[in-house]
Design an enzyme around this catalytic site. Structure first.
Site, PDB file in Angstrom:
ATOM      1  N   CYS A 254       0.848  -1.185   0.000  1.00 41.70           N
ATOM      2  CA  CYS A 254       0.000   0.000   0.000  1.00 41.70           C
ATOM      3  C   CYS A 254       0.888   1.240   0.000  1.00 41.70           C
ATOM      4  O   CYS A 254       1.866   1.293   0.741  1.00 41.70           O
ATOM      5  CB  CYS A 254      -0.891  -0.019   1.235  1.00 41.70           C
ATOM      6  N   LEU A 255       0.517   2.223  -0.826  1.00 36.06           N
ATOM      7  CA  LEU A 255       1.299   3.462  -0.876  1.00 36.06           C
ATOM      8  C   LEU A 255       1.286   4.178   0.483  1.00 36.06           C
ATOM      9  O   LEU A 255       2.194   4.952   0.765  1.00 36.06           O
ATOM     10  CB  LEU A 255       0.743   4.400  -1.959  1.00 36.06           C
TER      11      LEU A 255
HETATM   12 NI    NI Z   1      -3.712   1.029  -0.057  1.00 37.60          NI
END
Ligand code: NI
Length: 179
Positions: free
Chosen positions: A95-96
């Site tokens: 996830c970023l």
């Molecule tokens: Ni994410």
């Protein structure tokens, strides 16, 4: 991770907001962020906008998730998800908003998403396999949830570097996996 907006349920986009200049500007910001970061999905709370809005865009070809089938850029406004088949499969999600980590998350692999488009029309799309996982990951962001909340075995939360070194086993084309 740690920013309060990421942990707050986002509010619905109101009918009069759909198609507004503000939403168009936000979408441009989201697309820029996604492309700059090399991600495949982004939800508005990830850039500190607590709105029920997410985009998914899978360029296809090699990626940090292996070889992927492309998926054209798709915008989801006020999406709702329905599980069509509860059978689950696990993917090593990243996830970023949780940089440098990967975690094995099991999710249903066949879902239906009902959402609005930029004209305010209601649409439905079914997703299966990896795409179903990506959609559920993004829509979780709209409810203040992160993939780490879905990990049932904490030994399956690892650093990206160690994931690449010890877990990912890329198979060269034409070379069948050893048994
Ligand atoms: Ni994410």
């Amino acid at each position: 991770m740690g920013h309060p907006t990421l942990r707050r349920p986002a509010r619905a986009v109101q009918p009069e907001e759909i198609g507004s200049d503000a939403i168009h500007r936000l979408l441009e910001d989201m697309r820029d962020t996604l492309q700059h970061a090399g991600g495949i999905g982004l939800a508005a709370p990830q850039i500190d906008e607590s709105l029920r809005l997410a985009i998914i865009e899978i360029p296809g070809g090699p990626s940090r998730y292996g070889e992927l089938e492309p998926m054209p850029s798709t915008l989801f406004i006020n999406p709702r998800i329905e599980v069509l088949d509860p059978v689950r499969a696990g993917y090593w999600e990243g996830c970023l908003s949780v940089p440098g980590l990967r975690g094995l998350v099991e999710r249903p692999q066949h879902v239906l998403v009902t959402f609005q488009n930029l004209r305010g029309e209601t649409r439905g799309l079914a997703f299966s396999g990896f795409r179903a996982t990506v959609v559920q990951h993004e829509l979780d962001h709209l409810d203040g949830k992160l993939f780490i909340d879905r990990i049932t075995d904490s030994t399956k939360l690892v650093f990206e570097d160690e994931y690449l070194r010890y877990i990912e086993q890329p198979t060269p084309p034409g070379d069948p996996p050893a048994v």
